[in-house]
Scaffold this motif. Structure first.
Motif, short mmCIF file in Angstrom:
data_model
loop_
_atom_site.label_atom_id
_atom_site.label_comp_id
_atom_site.label_asym_id
_atom_site.label_seq_id
_atom_site.Cartn_x
_atom_site.Cartn_y
_atom_site.Cartn_z
N ASP A 13 0.83 -1.20 0.00
CA ASP A 13 0.00 0.00 0.00
C ASP A 13 0.86 1.26 0.00
O ASP A 13 0.38 2.35 0.20
CB ASP A 13 -0.96 -0.01 1.19
N LEU A 14 2.17 1.09 -0.23
CA LEU A 14 3.07 2.23 -0.27
C LEU A 14 2.90 2.99 -1.59
O LEU A 14 2.59 2.38 -2.62
CB LEU A 14 4.51 1.77 -0.08
N PRO A 15 3.12 4.30 -1.58
CA PRO A 15 2.84 5.11 -2.77
C PRO A 15 3.98 5.11 -3.79
O PRO A 15 4.50 6.16 -4.18
CB PRO A 15 2.63 6.51 -2.17
N PHE A 16 4.41 3.92 -4.24
CA PHE A 16 5.38 3.83 -5.34
C PHE A 16 5.25 2.47 -6.00
O PHE A 16 4.71 1.53 -5.44
CB PHE A 16 6.82 4.07 -4.85
N SER A 17 5.74 2.39 -7.24
CA SER A 17 5.72 1.15 -8.01
C SER A 17 7.01 0.39 -7.78
O SER A 17 8.06 1.00 -7.55
CB SER A 17 5.59 1.47 -9.50
N SER A 18 6.97 -0.93 -7.90
CA SER A 18 8.20 -1.73 -7.82
C SER A 18 9.16 -1.33 -8.93
O SER A 18 10.37 -1.29 -8.73
CB SER A 18 7.88 -3.22 -7.94
N ALA A 19 8.60 -1.03 -10.10
CA ALA A 19 9.39 -0.55 -11.23
C ALA A 19 8.49 0.17 -12.20
O ALA A 19 7.29 -0.11 -12.27
CB ALA A 19 10.10 -1.71 -11.91
N ILE A 20 9.08 1.06 -12.96
CA ILE A 20 8.39 1.80 -14.01
C ILE A 20 9.17 1.63 -15.30
O ILE A 20 10.41 1.75 -15.29
CB ILE A 20 8.29 3.31 -13.66
#
Length: 141
Positions: A13-20
């Motif tokens: 639920d953290l506000p970042f993606s594992s990768a983009i």
């Protein structure tokens, strides 16, 4: 330029993606020695945490269809400067020459981790097998 998240089976639920993925480049967020299924630290020693950290990066890259050989840059965060030489011995097992470019800094890390690593990888062009040059725009003269 469009940016697309790399889909993994990680629930957070953290506000970042594992990768983009942006163009041919994949930006992997900082990974630590946490077991993805539980969020628990894999162990108290640098070797266990470094191996798990790099395996976490490998898993994310695999979801994007890439490998560690596609990594061109890493940023390494160590909790203690005295860990640097041991870290290099472990890191060398996963990355071969030509090594990715790298920055290493010493800082306090979340959850009491000893190491965190983020990475940038480049998707090779299917047609040419080329690397980073495929990311650059064509020049029109």
């Amino acid at each position: 330029m469009l940016k697309e998240p790399i889909e993994t089976n990680r629930n957070t639920d953290l506000p970042f993606s594992s990768a983009i993925e942006a163009g041919q480049m994949i930006f992997v967020s900082g990974q630590g020695g946490l077991i993805p299924e539980t969020g628990a630290i894999v162990g108290p020693d640098l070797e266990a945490q470094t191996v798990q950290t790099i395996e976490n990066i490998r898993e994310i890259l695999h979801a994007a269809g890439l490998t560690l050989d596609d990594v061109v840059k890493t940023n390494v965060y160590l909790s203690d400067r005295r860990l640097y030489e041991e870290f290099n011995r472990i890191y060398r097992r996963f990355f071969q020459p030509p090594f990715p470019s790298r920055t290493a800094v010493y800082c306090e890390l979340n959850y009491g981790l000893l190491v965190e690593i983020d990475a940038i990888a480049v998707r090779r062009s299917q047609e040419t097998g080329g690397g980073i040059s495929q990311c650059l725009p064509d020049s029109k003269s």
